[in-house]
Design an enzyme around this catalytic site. Structure first.
Site, PDB file in Angstrom:
ATOM      1  N   TRP A  51      53.747  39.158  71.212  1.00 49.25           N
ATOM      2  CA  TRP A  51      52.577  38.340  70.890  1.00 49.25           C
ATOM      3  C   TRP A  51      51.869  38.934  69.662  1.00 49.25           C
ATOM      4  CZ3 TRP A  51      47.220  39.299  73.057  1.00 49.25           C
ATOM      5  CH2 TRP A  51      46.334  38.260  72.700  1.00 49.25           C
ATOM      6  N   ASP A  72      51.578  43.599  80.387  1.00 52.99           N
ATOM      7  CA  ASP A  72      50.634  42.547  80.007  1.00 52.99           C
ATOM      8  C   ASP A  72      50.906  41.315  80.879  1.00 52.99           C
ATOM      9  OD1 ASP A  72      48.948  40.779  78.839  1.00 52.99           O
ATOM     10  OD2 ASP A  72      49.825  40.859  76.833  1.00 52.99           O
ATOM     11  N   ALA A  96      49.562  37.795  81.456  1.00 54.37           N
ATOM     12  CA  ALA A  96      48.654  36.747  80.960  1.00 54.37           C
ATOM     13  C   ALA A  96      49.038  35.362  81.475  1.00 54.37           C
ATOM     14  CB  ALA A  96      48.644  36.742  79.429  1.00 54.37           C
ATOM     15  N   LYS A 144      44.685  31.621  80.754  1.00 57.33           N
ATOM     16  CA  LYS A 144      45.625  30.489  80.842  1.00 57.33           C
ATOM     17  C   LYS A 144      45.723  29.933  82.257  1.00 57.33           C
ATOM     18  CE  LYS A 144      46.329  32.112  76.841  1.00 57.33           C
ATOM     19  NZ  LYS A 144      46.946  31.974  75.564  1.00 57.33           N
TER      20      LYS A 144
END
Ligand SMILES: Cc1ncc(COP(=O)(O)O)c(C=O)c1O
Length: 399
Positions: free
Chosen positions: A130, A211, A213, A246
């Site tokens: 990302w 991570d 997300a 999200k």
């Protein structure tokens, strides 16, 4: 004071956002910004979030400070959501959680913690990853090195190369990993590969920085954290950045958490004292509203169930749009070169098209994606899929 400051070029995603807003074409399609969209192109407020907010507004009696750790019940519920209520590391009190301003806040705080604990440690960052990982981790002054993650020709994970690279890393180095729904490639390790990866991290004494997300937007809330739970079960130390942007649509509310696993209770206490101090020195205390929504939902069986139900059509829509786009691209290009889009996971895929094609799609056809050819599948809908597919095919042919 500011004489020597040159004006910086805007960051790629922010530039894309403003170009898209300024584009007056009725054909325009946003596949660039990483937000979930429904079939009308709208990023909705989830129903469970609205209901939680109503309750919170009625019950809120103060807006006094929450403290550097944020809401305790938020931290507890996030640990349970991600790690499970019965997780051994939690029972052994080796886990500490701090509420952060979104997943970005958690990534930056985690990076500052690594810098405070082992300033010489290198952080291995996948290529690609990302776009904001490098600025977030690099800003803490850490040395970042890249490992090859994804093959743009086969559209698959470079698993053997990842293992080879980890074998060369020094003990104590940190490895950034995506828990699920890899951004930007849509390619995650399989459960068997995760097992081998975790064995390698353990043997080489490497510290994963995970991570998370997109929990709930891959397979489901549980399956998407299977690898994370295993990491927290098998390894002595780990960091985990959690985002609710999200999966609860809380983007602007900045709801996130940093969860840290330590080898002992003493270490966990020391870690907590440091994360609190670092947070005090950066933003002092996290914003409350988003975390209060998360805590309200997770502490109420009915609201938590409603959230689980709301995630199902979101997830199914992404999978359906993958299939629909792959089908249309087959027809439009007369090839199977984009079939890989169908089977990848999460919101993103890398089309593997050159930057000049990306530029022409934007400038001439009003279709926006990041310069690396990453598309957000949630930006596709039945009304734009034919236009997008034909435009991609035409611009590829025009090369
Ligand atoms: C891989 C990844 N990690 C972390 C984040 C952080 O999200 P936020 O700071 O909005 O919670 C994002 C957002 O796009 C992401 O894609």
């Amino acid at each position: 004071m500011f004489d020597h400051l040159n004006r910086l070029a805007p960051e790629a995603i922010l530039r894309l956002m403003s170009q898209y807003r300024a584009d007056c074409s009725s054909d325009k399609v946003d596949l660039g910004i990483g937000v979930y969209r429904d079939s009308h192109g709208h990023t909705p407020v989830l129903d469970c979030v609205r209901r939680a907010e109503h309750r919170m507004l009625a019950a809120q009696s103060t807006k006094t400070y929450v403290g550097a750790l944020g809401r305790e019940e938020f931290n507890r519920h996030v640990e349970v959501l991600v790690l499970g209520a019965e997780h051994g590391a939690r029972s052994a009190q080796r886990v500490r959680t701090i509420q952060t301003p979104g997943g970005c806040g958690a990534l930056r705080l985690g990076a500052e913690l690594i810098k405070a604990a082992t300033p010489a440690a290198k952080v291995l960052v996948g290529n690609p990853t990302w776009g904001n990982h490098v600025p977030l981790l690099g800003a803490a002054g850490l040395t970042l090195v890249h490992y090859a993650y994804y093959d743009p020709t086969t559209h698959e994970l470079l698993f053997d190369q990842i293992l080879e690279r980890l074998e060369q890393a020094a003990s104590g180095d940190v490895v950034l990993l995506h828990a699920c729904c890899h951004n930007p490639s849509g390619v995650d390790p399989s459960p068997v590969q995760w097992r081998a990866l975790i064995d390698c991290l353990l043997r080489r004494r490497l510290v994963p920085f995970v991570d998370l997300a997109y929990q709930g937007l891959g397979d489901d809330l549980l399956a998407d954290v299977a690898s994370t739970r295993l990491i927290f079960q098998e390894l002595p130390e780990a960091l985990l950045a959690v985002s609710f942007s999200k999966n609860l649509g809380l983007y602007r509310e900045r709801a996130g958490a940093l969860i840290v696993l330590s080898e002992s209770v003493d270490h966990a206490e020391a870690v907590q004292s440091h994360t609190m101090q670092i947070a005090r020195g950066i933003y002092s205390m996290p914003p409350d509203h988003g975390a209060a929504i998360v805590a309200t939902i997770l502490s109420d069986t009915e609201l938590a169930q409603a959230w689980t139900q709301e995630l199902i059509p979101m997830r199914e829509r992404i999978v359906a749009m993958r299939a629909m786009l792959a089908e249309h691209l087959r027809d439009a290009t007369g090839t199977q070169m984009f079939d890989f889009v169908r089977t990848q996971r999460g919101m993103f895929s890398l089309l593997g098209i050159a930057v000049d094609v990306v530029d022409r799609l934007r400038e001439q056809r009003h279709i926006y994606m990041t310069p690396d050819g990453r598309i957000n599948l949630a930006g596709i809908n039945p009304d734009n899929v034919a236009y997008v597919s034909k435009s991609i095919a035409r611009e590829l042919r025009a090369r």
